[in-house]
Design an enzyme around this catalytic site. Structure first.
Site, PDB file in Angstrom:
ATOM      1  N   TYR A   1     -59.417 -26.500  20.044  1.00  0.00           N
ATOM      2  CA  TYR A   1     -59.627 -25.534  21.129  1.00  0.00           C
ATOM      3  C   TYR A   1     -59.132 -24.131  20.785  1.00  0.00           C
ATOM      4  O   TYR A   1     -59.208 -23.231  21.620  1.00  0.00           O
ATOM      5  CB  TYR A   1     -59.071 -26.086  22.446  1.00  0.00           C
ATOM      6  CG  TYR A   1     -60.111 -26.934  23.132  1.00  0.00           C
ATOM      7  CD1 TYR A   1     -60.891 -26.422  24.155  1.00  0.00           C
ATOM      8  CD2 TYR A   1     -60.393 -28.218  22.689  1.00  0.00           C
ATOM      9  CE1 TYR A   1     -61.895 -27.163  24.745  1.00  0.00           C
ATOM     10  CE2 TYR A   1     -61.398 -28.974  23.269  1.00  0.00           C
ATOM     11  CZ  TYR A   1     -62.141 -28.442  24.292  1.00  0.00           C
ATOM     12  OH  TYR A   1     -63.151 -29.173  24.870  1.00  0.00           O
TER      13      TYR A   1
ATOM     14  N   CYS B   1     -67.667 -28.915  16.844  1.00  0.00           N
ATOM     15  CA  CYS B   1     -66.291 -29.386  16.607  1.00  0.00           C
ATOM     16  C   CYS B   1     -66.141 -30.861  16.949  1.00  0.00           C
ATOM     17  O   CYS B   1     -65.405 -31.595  16.288  1.00  0.00           O
ATOM     18  CB  CYS B   1     -65.306 -28.595  17.449  1.00  0.00           C
ATOM     19  SG  CYS B   1     -65.417 -26.841  17.170  1.00  0.00           S
TER      20      CYS B   1
ATOM     21  N   CYS C   1     -69.482 -21.872  23.294  1.00  0.00           N
ATOM     22  CA  CYS C   1     -69.209 -23.113  22.559  1.00  0.00           C
ATOM     23  C   CYS C   1     -70.334 -23.330  21.550  1.00  0.00           C
ATOM     24  O   CYS C   1     -71.496 -23.411  21.929  1.00  0.00           O
ATOM     25  CB  CYS C   1     -69.142 -24.278  23.544  1.00  0.00           C
ATOM     26  SG  CYS C   1     -69.098 -25.890  22.745  1.00  0.00           S
TER      27      CYS C   1
ATOM     28  N   GLU D   1     -64.696 -26.224  30.494  1.00  0.00           N
ATOM     29  CA  GLU D   1     -64.516 -27.054  29.296  1.00  0.00           C
ATOM     30  C   GLU D   1     -63.077 -26.917  28.803  1.00  0.00           C
ATOM     31  O   GLU D   1     -62.487 -27.892  28.319  1.00  0.00           O
ATOM     32  CB  GLU D   1     -65.493 -26.642  28.198  1.00  0.00           C
ATOM     33  CG  GLU D   1     -65.465 -27.619  27.031  1.00  0.00           C
ATOM     34  CD  GLU D   1     -66.012 -27.036  25.745  1.00  0.00           C
ATOM     35  OE1 GLU D   1     -66.803 -26.081  25.799  1.00  0.00           O
ATOM     36  OE2 GLU D   1     -65.624 -27.540  24.688  1.00  0.00           O
TER      37      GLU D   1
ATOM     38  N   GLU E   1     -74.513 -29.053  27.654  1.00  0.00           N
ATOM     39  CA  GLU E   1     -74.015 -30.387  27.976  1.00  0.00           C
ATOM     40  C   GLU E   1     -75.134 -31.168  28.651  1.00  0.00           C
ATOM     41  O   GLU E   1     -75.972 -30.578  29.343  1.00  0.00           O
ATOM     42  CB  GLU E   1     -72.794 -30.347  28.903  1.00  0.00           C
ATOM     43  CG  GLU E   1     -71.460 -30.205  28.181  1.00  0.00           C
ATOM     44  CD  GLU E   1     -71.175 -28.791  27.702  1.00  0.00           C
ATOM     45  OE1 GLU E   1     -71.612 -27.833  28.383  1.00  0.00           O
ATOM     46  OE2 GLU E   1     -70.543 -28.621  26.642  1.00  0.00           O
TER      47      GLU E   1
ATOM     48  N   CYS F   1     -60.880 -22.453  19.181  1.00  0.00           N
ATOM     49  CA  CYS F   1     -62.166 -21.747  19.297  1.00  0.00           C
ATOM     50  C   CYS F   1     -62.134 -20.784  20.486  1.00  0.00           C
ATOM     51  O   CYS F   1     -62.758 -19.725  20.457  1.00  0.00           O
ATOM     52  CB  CYS F   1     -63.306 -22.725  19.445  1.00  0.00           C
ATOM     53  SG  CYS F   1     -63.236 -23.686  20.979  1.00  0.00           S
TER      54      CYS F   1
ATOM     55  N   THR G   1     -71.590 -32.437  24.847  1.00  0.00           N
ATOM     56  CA  THR G   1     -71.798 -31.114  24.254  1.00  0.00           C
ATOM     57  C   THR G   1     -72.775 -31.189  23.085  1.00  0.00           C
ATOM     58  O   THR G   1     -72.607 -32.007  22.168  1.00  0.00           O
ATOM     59  CB  THR G   1     -70.441 -30.559  23.768  1.00  0.00           C
ATOM     60  OG1 THR G   1     -69.609 -30.380  24.906  1.00  0.00           O
ATOM     61  CG2 THR G   1     -70.605 -29.247  23.029  1.00  0.00           C
TER      62      THR G   1
ATOM     63  N   HIS H   1     -59.041 -32.833  18.300  1.00  0.00           N
ATOM     64  CA  HIS H   1     -59.911 -32.049  19.184  1.00  0.00           C
ATOM     65  C   HIS H   1     -59.109 -31.060  20.036  1.00  0.00           C
ATOM     66  O   HIS H   1     -59.590 -29.967  20.331  1.00  0.00           O
ATOM     67  CB  HIS H   1     -60.718 -33.007  20.061  1.00  0.00           C
ATOM     68  CG  HIS H   1     -62.009 -32.428  20.533  1.00  0.00           C
ATOM     69  ND1 HIS H   1     -62.831 -31.674  19.737  1.00  0.00           N
ATOM     70  CD2 HIS H   1     -62.633 -32.482  21.743  1.00  0.00           C
ATOM     71  CE1 HIS H   1     -63.894 -31.300  20.421  1.00  0.00           C
ATOM     72  NE2 HIS H   1     -63.796 -31.762  21.646  1.00  0.00           N
TER      73      HIS H   1
HETATM   74  C1  LIG Z   1     -67.947 -28.543  29.367  1.00  0.00           C
HETATM   75  C2  LIG Z   1     -67.480 -29.898  28.942  1.00  0.00           C
HETATM   76  C3  LIG Z   1     -67.833 -30.383  27.692  1.00  0.00           C
HETATM   77  C4  LIG Z   1     -67.464 -31.665  27.300  1.00  0.00           C
HETATM   78  N1  LIG Z   1     -67.893 -32.150  26.085  1.00  0.00           N
HETATM   79  C5  LIG Z   1     -67.672 -33.459  25.766  1.00  0.00           C
HETATM   80  C6  LIG Z   1     -68.221 -34.020  24.588  1.00  0.00           C
HETATM   81  O1  LIG Z   1     -68.889 -33.361  23.808  1.00  0.00           O
HETATM   82  N2  LIG Z   1     -67.983 -35.321  24.325  1.00  0.00           N
HETATM   83  C7  LIG Z   1     -67.263 -36.107  25.158  1.00  0.00           C
HETATM   84  O2  LIG Z   1     -67.108 -37.286  24.873  1.00  0.00           O
HETATM   85  N3  LIG Z   1     -66.736 -35.607  26.307  1.00  0.00           N
HETATM   86  C8  LIG Z   1     -66.927 -34.305  26.631  1.00  0.00           C
HETATM   87  N4  LIG Z   1     -66.389 -33.780  27.782  1.00  0.00           N
HETATM   88  C9  LIG Z   1     -65.710 -34.693  28.694  1.00  0.00           C
HETATM   89  C10 LIG Z   1     -64.220 -34.504  28.878  1.00  0.00           C
HETATM   90  O3  LIG Z   1     -63.508 -35.134  27.862  1.00  0.00           O
HETATM   91  C11 LIG Z   1     -63.910 -35.072  30.276  1.00  0.00           C
HETATM   92  O4  LIG Z   1     -64.430 -34.149  31.225  1.00  0.00           O
HETATM   93  C12 LIG Z   1     -62.443 -35.309  30.515  1.00  0.00           C
HETATM   94  O5  LIG Z   1     -61.980 -36.369  29.705  1.00  0.00           O
HETATM   95  C13 LIG Z   1     -62.176 -35.633  31.982  1.00  0.00           C
HETATM   96  O6  LIG Z   1     -62.987 -36.686  32.408  1.00  0.00           O
HETATM   97  P1  LIG Z   1     -63.859 -36.532  33.738  1.00  0.00           P
HETATM   98  O7  LIG Z   1     -64.656 -35.293  33.618  1.00  0.00           O
HETATM   99  O8  LIG Z   1     -64.562 -37.819  33.929  1.00  0.00           O
HETATM  100  O9  LIG Z   1     -62.842 -36.270  34.881  1.00  0.00           O
HETATM  101  P2  LIG Z   1     -61.917 -37.340  35.615  1.00  0.00           P
HETATM  102  O10 LIG Z   1     -61.477 -38.361  34.626  1.00  0.00           O
HETATM  103  O11 LIG Z   1     -62.596 -37.812  36.832  1.00  0.00           O
HETATM  104  O12 LIG Z   1     -60.667 -36.454  36.002  1.00  0.00           O
HETATM  105  C14 LIG Z   1     -60.594 -35.699  37.210  1.00  0.00           C
HETATM  106  C15 LIG Z   1     -59.130 -35.656  37.662  1.00  0.00           C
HETATM  107  O13 LIG Z   1     -58.704 -36.974  37.981  1.00  0.00           O
HETATM  108  C16 LIG Z   1     -57.558 -37.321  37.228  1.00  0.00           C
HETATM  109  N5  LIG Z   1     -57.670 -38.744  36.875  1.00  0.00           N
HETATM  110  C17 LIG Z   1     -58.695 -39.365  36.257  1.00  0.00           C
HETATM  111  N6  LIG Z   1     -58.442 -40.678  36.125  1.00  0.00           N
HETATM  112  C18 LIG Z   1     -57.250 -40.906  36.662  1.00  0.00           C
HETATM  113  C19 LIG Z   1     -56.439 -42.058  36.811  1.00  0.00           C
HETATM  114  N7  LIG Z   1     -56.835 -43.258  36.385  1.00  0.00           N
HETATM  115  N8  LIG Z   1     -55.245 -41.898  37.412  1.00  0.00           N
HETATM  116  C20 LIG Z   1     -54.812 -40.695  37.845  1.00  0.00           C
HETATM  117  N9  LIG Z   1     -55.536 -39.569  37.727  1.00  0.00           N
HETATM  118  C21 LIG Z   1     -56.745 -39.671  37.139  1.00  0.00           C
HETATM  119  C22 LIG Z   1     -57.581 -36.418  35.994  1.00  0.00           C
HETATM  120  O14 LIG Z   1     -56.286 -36.205  35.447  1.00  0.00           O
HETATM  121  C23 LIG Z   1     -58.177 -35.145  36.590  1.00  0.00           C
HETATM  122  O15 LIG Z   1     -57.185 -34.383  37.188  1.00  0.00           O
HETATM  123  C24 LIG Z   1     -66.698 -32.479  28.169  1.00  0.00           C
HETATM  124  C25 LIG Z   1     -66.317 -31.978  29.419  1.00  0.00           C
HETATM  125  C26 LIG Z   1     -66.702 -30.710  29.805  1.00  0.00           C
HETATM  126  C27 LIG Z   1     -66.305 -30.227  31.173  1.00  0.00           C
END
Ligand SMILES: Cc1cc2nc3c(=O)[nH]c(=O)nc-3n(C[C@H](O)[C@H](O)[C@H](O)COP(=O)(O)OP(=O)(O)OC[C@H]3O[C@@H](n4cnc5c(N)ncnc54)[C@H](O)[C@@H]3O)c2cc1C
Length: 525
Positions: free
Chosen positions: A314, A122, A118, A464, A275, A316, A209, A310
């Protein structure tokens, strides 16, 4: 709809922004990161200078390649900005045509190929583009001045060729509760004080990120908000070294191999992603750097437009997938198995999966349409289909690459053993592959596959791919919203000879999701 023109030069000198010399090359970018006194913690210790930390440096190298590519291939990775009249890095350009979005995808694939990881820019590109249209529409409704604020900011970062981190994801606490319902209000970033000259924010952004490798962070809400969440509807630009910010670096599998002697066990010694958890402990944002402040009814629009860009960014991963396919082919060759028909077939399968990701992403860009602001926005259905593929296909590609690699990929001893007097000879004798292949080359290729499928770069290539830009269910919700099932049922009933109302015309994905138009003439160039 008459889209606004992007041709509104704003010049380079803006109140609130210092005059800066533009960064042109990778080495100049790396120098720009030195001496910033960021509050960064890694492995339990404060890091004095992230640029020189052996675990952090490969992530900086990956961003540096976004600069060097623009020098080597200016047509691919830079373009003329109508806002400043200058040639700018494509990551900072506002898309004025479908072609601009297509070129983003081509650049992203190339950078994935060059780095195998990564390259972190982006998220900022997609934040600037989504905010461009959203601020325009907030101003239109509320007579605010966010669009001018944003344009001044964009002109500044374009001129300086700066790196922007897009900080959307809050820690979120109890996922079943809205921000204002959380037992700790800081689990979503929010405004804690309103001053005559700006606002003070508190909270955190998770999984950020490239945040430490950025010059600016743009904070944005992560979800649809209601009236009680007004203080959470805050968007603004914050310098990465603003007082009150702390960065707690995310661990990556096998990261401490970068503290060991030798580079052979690192897999990809030069490049990695980054990250961190970013904590905002009462950070001030002046009014001129605020792009939303309380307009909670626009939070959903921002999240949808940002994720639309965004999710097709992907593609990428298809560049990274090219590297993994090449690694699988090379290791089969080193193992002496390259001619077997099932090996060739598995490489064909990897290619097919990889091109499926690319095809849906770039199609989304080709199908983009102008918003009222003049900025082009890509096709939401295809962007979601692209990202949904990305949550699955790299895992299958990783499985195939591991299949071709053989078990040695995870049972290989250390480089130290290879160089040790007592064991080196044994390893060279027994870990040999096909005649004529250097054992060290075979070793390095196995480590690269390990790196991409279960080591440092599996963070970017696999997890990711799963969660970045939203977990799989987030795409399924968008696909559900846009899939026009009733329209399709009418088509089926008509052909089956079942009496039904006339099928209404499809409204087109863009207008259904974004409320824009699919009118003729506003489509592809
Ligand atoms: C390597 C990596 C890089 C990233 N880079 C960025 C970045 O640069 N900027 C940024 O802003 N974000 C970034 N993210 C964040 C990414 O957008 C989030 O990981 C993603 O939105 C999921 O949120 P979470 O990790 O909190 O997981 P969760 O929201 O906890 O999700 C876990 C599971 O629970 C489910 N879930 C969550 N909430 C609910 C609900 N209310 N009801 C039912 N099911 C639910 C989801 O569908 C999923 O299956 C990155 C993530 C990763 C892993």
């Amino acid at each position: 709809m008459n889209p606004a023109s992007l041709h509104t030069p704003t010049g380079q000198a803006h109140p609130g922004y210092p005059e800066i010399a533009p960064i042109r090359t990778g080495p100049e970018y790396i120098e720009s990161l030195r001496g910033r006194n960021l509050r960064v913690f890694l492995l339990g210790e404060r890091v004095d200078e992230p640029v020189d930390h052996p675990i952090i440096r490969p992530s900086i190298n990956a961003v540096a390649e976004t600069y060097d590519l623009a020098v080597r291939e200016p047509e691919l990775a830079s373009t003329l900005s109508p806002m400043t009249g200058e040639r700018v890095n494509r990551f900072l350009h506002i898309a004025g045509s479908a072609e601009d979005l297509v070129m983003q995808n081509k650049m992203q694939r190339k950078l994935g190929q060059n780095t195998g990881t990564c390259f972190q820019r982006c998220v900022g590109m997609d934040a600037l583009n989504s905010l461009y249209s959203v601020t325009y529409e907030i101003d239109e409704k509320y007579e605010t001045h966010y669009h001018e604020n944003l344009k001044a900011f964009i002109a500044h970062v374009q001129h300086g060729n700066l790196v922007i981190g897009g900080a959307m994801t809050d820690p979120k606490g109890d996922r079943s509760k809205a921000p204002h319902e959380q037992s700790d209000p800081d689990l979503y970033l929010h405004v804690v004080e309103r001053r005559p000259d700006g606002v003070v924010i508190r909270g955190a952004k998770a999984h950020q990120t490239g945040c430490i490798n950025s010059h600016w962070l743009i904070v944005m809400p992560t979800a649809r908000l209601g009236e009680h969440d007004k203080d959470y509807a805050i968007v603004g630009a914050v310098p990465v070294d603003a007082p009150g910010i702390t960065y707690i670096y995310g661990r990556q599998s096998c990261d401490t191999r970068f503290l060991e002697e030798g580079t052979m066990d690192r897999g990809n010694a030069q490049y990695a992603g980054q990250e961190a958890l970013v904590v905002f402990d009462d950070v001030f944002i002046p009014h001129e750097r605020i792009f939303m402040n309380g307009e909670y009814d626009f939070a959903a629009m921002l999240v949808e437009r940002f994720t639309c860009y965004h999710r097709r960014s992907y593609v990428c991963k298809s560049g990274v997938g090219d590297v993994l396919t090449g690694a699988a082919g090379a290791i089969a060759d080193y193992n002496g198995a390259a001619q077997a028909s099932h090996i060739k077939d598995k490489l064909v399968e990897m290619t097919h999966l990889n091109e499926t990701i690319y095809a849906t992403g770039i199609a989304s860009s080709y199908q983009s349409k102008p918003t009222k602001s003049g900025c082009y926005l890509c096709d939401d259905m295809l962007a979601n289909v692209c990202k949904h593929h990305v949550t699955k296909l790299p895992y299958e590609m990783g499985r195939l690459a591991q299949d071709l690699a053989g078990g040695l990929m995870v049972t290989l001893p250390s480089e130290g053993d290879l160089h040790a007097e007592e064991t080196g000879g044994m390893l060279r004798k027994y870990l040999k592959g096909r005649d004529g292949v250097d054992i060290e080359d075979r070793w390095k290729m196995l480590r690269l596959i390990e790196n991409m499928t279960m080591g440092r770069n599996a963070v970017g290539y696999l997890t990711e791919s799963m969660h970045g830009a939203g977990s799989p269910q987030a795409q399924r919700i968008q696909i559900l919203r846009a899939m026009e099932l009733e329209y399709k049922k009418t088509l089926a009933k008509k052909l089956a000879g079942i009496e039904t109302e006339d099928a209404p015309e499809s409204r087109g994905y863009f207008s259904r999701v974004f409320g824009g138009t699919d009118e003729p003439g506003s489509s592809l160039p």
